[in-house]
Design a protein around this motif. Structure first.
Motif, PDB file in Angstrom:
ATOM      1  N   LEU A 115      15.557  -9.375  60.509  1.00  0.00           N
ATOM      2  CA  LEU A 115      16.393  -9.737  59.044  1.00  0.00           C
ATOM      3  C   LEU A 115      17.567  -8.756  58.997  1.00  0.00           C
ATOM      4  CD1 LEU A 115      15.504 -10.656  56.595  1.00  0.00           C
ATOM      5  CD2 LEU A 115      14.733  -8.945  55.853  1.00  0.00           C
ATOM      6  N   GLN A 116      18.791  -9.684  58.356  1.00  0.00           N
ATOM      7  CA  GLN A 116      19.656  -9.015  58.639  1.00  0.00           C
ATOM      8  C   GLN A 116      19.957  -9.447  56.774  1.00  0.00           C
ATOM      9  OE1 GLN A 116      23.223 -11.748  58.701  1.00  0.00           O
ATOM     10  NE2 GLN A 116      24.916 -10.456  59.780  1.00  0.00           N
ATOM     11  N   PHE A 117      20.710  -8.031  56.513  1.00  0.00           N
ATOM     12  CA  PHE A 117      21.199  -7.840  55.258  1.00  0.00           C
ATOM     13  C   PHE A 117      22.520  -7.060  55.169  1.00  0.00           C
ATOM     14  CE2 PHE A 117      21.596  -3.050  55.458  1.00  0.00           C
ATOM     15  CZ  PHE A 117      20.429  -2.997  56.880  1.00  0.00           C
ATOM     16  N   PHE A 118      22.764  -6.984  53.782  1.00  0.00           N
ATOM     17  CA  PHE A 118      24.261  -6.291  53.008  1.00  0.00           C
ATOM     18  C   PHE A 118      23.806  -5.169  52.061  1.00  0.00           C
ATOM     19  CE2 PHE A 118      25.039 -10.591  55.235  1.00  0.00           C
ATOM     20  CZ  PHE A 118      26.019 -10.152  55.864  1.00  0.00           C
ATOM     21  N   LYS A 119      24.413  -4.131  52.094  1.00  0.00           N
ATOM     22  CA  LYS A 119      24.042  -2.990  50.423  1.00  0.00           C
ATOM     23  C   LYS A 119      25.125  -3.287  50.088  1.00  0.00           C
ATOM     24  CE  LYS A 119      21.795   0.161  48.916  1.00  0.00           C
ATOM     25  NZ  LYS A 119      22.475   1.482  49.515  1.00  0.00           N
ATOM     26  N   TYR A 120      25.571  -3.144  49.276  1.00  0.00           N
ATOM     27  CA  TYR A 120      26.368  -3.528  48.336  1.00  0.00           C
ATOM     28  C   TYR A 120      26.012  -2.182  46.477  1.00  0.00           C
ATOM     29  CZ  TYR A 120      28.903  -7.017  49.341  1.00  0.00           C
ATOM     30  OH  TYR A 120      29.935  -8.525  49.880  1.00  0.00           O
ATOM     31  N   GLN A 121      26.776  -1.875  45.935  1.00  0.00           N
ATOM     32  CA  GLN A 121      26.940  -0.768  45.321  1.00  0.00           C
ATOM     33  C   GLN A 121      27.334  -1.174  43.844  1.00  0.00           C
ATOM     34  OE1 GLN A 121      29.239   1.564  43.908  1.00  0.00           O
ATOM     35  NE2 GLN A 121      30.977   1.319  45.144  1.00  0.00           N
ATOM     36  N   GLY A 122      27.770  -1.545  42.490  1.00  0.00           N
ATOM     37  CA  GLY A 122      28.534  -1.688  41.703  1.00  0.00           C
ATOM     38  C   GLY A 122      27.991   0.004  40.980  1.00  0.00           C
ATOM     39  N   THR A 123      29.524   0.691  40.638  1.00  0.00           N
ATOM     40  CA  THR A 123      29.012   1.454  39.470  1.00  0.00           C
ATOM     41  C   THR A 123      28.088   2.771  39.938  1.00  0.00           C
ATOM     42  OG1 THR A 123      28.481   0.407  37.761  1.00  0.00           O
ATOM     43  CG2 THR A 123      30.517   1.116  38.311  1.00  0.00           C
ATOM     44  N   GLY A 124      27.229   2.276  41.752  1.00  0.00           N
ATOM     45  CA  GLY A 124      25.688   3.543  41.745  1.00  0.00           C
ATOM     46  C   GLY A 124      24.549   2.667  41.751  1.00  0.00           C
ATOM     47  N   ASN A 125      24.718   1.748  41.057  1.00  0.00           N
ATOM     48  CA  ASN A 125      23.149   0.872  41.164  1.00  0.00           C
ATOM     49  C   ASN A 125      23.350  -0.235  42.255  1.00  0.00           C
ATOM     50  OD1 ASN A 125      22.174  -1.284  38.289  1.00  0.00           O
ATOM     51  ND2 ASN A 125      21.161  -0.598  39.969  1.00  0.00           N
TER      52      ASN A 125
END
Ligand SMILES: N[C@@H](CCC[C@H](N)C(=O)O)C(=O)O
Length: 260
Positions: A3-13
């Motif tokens: 499964l291809q995934f991307f990891k993002y963060q917005g102010t640590g969330n």
């Protein structure tokens, strides 16, 4: 399968994000979502978000908490998904997308995403806290010495104690200046403190305005994971044109083996 995934963060969330425009992801597999979000046995995240095709708008947001259950609106997740849509070339600098609480407009400028939140016309003011829904339910309570406050213990107690099984997110707040607050949030579905909560800090800004703690229409919130700005208008008891603004960035991408 991989499964291809991307990891993002917005102010640590932080979020696992999957491009599901080809309908590859098994949305009813709660166990799989929880495994992918697990910080020891999976990728690790506060939640998982699918980007899907939508008939009404540029794309659709489907949000799951780290426990694997689909949930209500996630403000930081929405900002991260806008950054992801921009990265994919699905949108340019402006978008309207569909989420569980309705259509959201947003703009992207570098790594800053400014997301329009739903209007709010009900804020329940109690003796020592407020309760309101900014797309997700939020308890907002002022405390002293926020840095030392036991968010895990007190948050868990209130999450079930006042709000029953469906629960609420719980925000603890300390005022720093007329228009500036520090906030720490216990998130339901994560069942612990996250570094930031977008619908939570939005709820804090509106609750602090409604209770007269601030007269400002632009409120600055400091969370463990960074700073967010909330701007809004109030007319006849209703808050509208509510915007949640702050950074959202891609952390890494990869593939993970899973049995789907
Ligand atoms: N982190 C989110 C809120 C996510 C939803 C929440 N845990 C719930 O189930 O209500 C945000 O940034 O708003």
């Amino acid at each position: 399968m991989e499964l291809q995934f991307f990891k993002y963060q917005g102010t640590g969330n932080d979020f696992v994000i999957i491009d599901n425009r080809q309908d590859v992801f098994p949305k009813n597999n709660t166990k799989l979502v929880a495994e992918l979000c697990d910080r020891r046995f999976g990728i690790g995240a506060d939640g998982l978000i699918l980007l899907e095709n939508d008939n009404l708008s540029d794309f659709k947001m489907v949000y799951f908490n780290a426990d694997g259950a689909e949930s209500s609106m996630c403000g930081n997740g929405g900002r991260c998904l806008v950054a992801f849509a921009h990265y994919l070339g699905v949108i340019e600098k402006e978008t309207t997308f569909n989420a569980v609480d309705g259509l959201h407009h947003a703009t992207v400028e570098g790594d800053i995403v400014n997301l329009k939140m739903i209007d709010v016309d009900k804020i329940h003011e109690k003796q020592n806290h407020s309760f309101l829904d900014t797309g997700s339910p939020h308890h907002v309570q002022l405390v002293k010495e926020l840095k030392k406050f036991d968010v895990q213990k007190e948050g868990k107690k209130l999450r079930y104690g006042i709000y029953g099984e469906s629960g609420s997110n719980i925000n603890f707040v300390e005022q720093k200046q007329d228009n500036a607050f520090d906030v720490r949030t216990y998130e339901r579905g994560v069942e612990g403190e996250t570094f930031s909560c977008g619908t939570g800090v939005t709820a804090v800004a509106l609750a602090m305005h409604q209770s007269g703690k601030t007269a400002a229409n632009e409120v600055h919130i400091h969370t463990i994971g960074g700073d967010l700005t909330i701007s809004f208008e109030k007319k006849g008891g209703k808050y509208s044109n509510i915007f949640l603004k702050g950074p959202a960035t891609q952390v890494f991408k990869g593939t993970i083996a899973c049995s789907i």
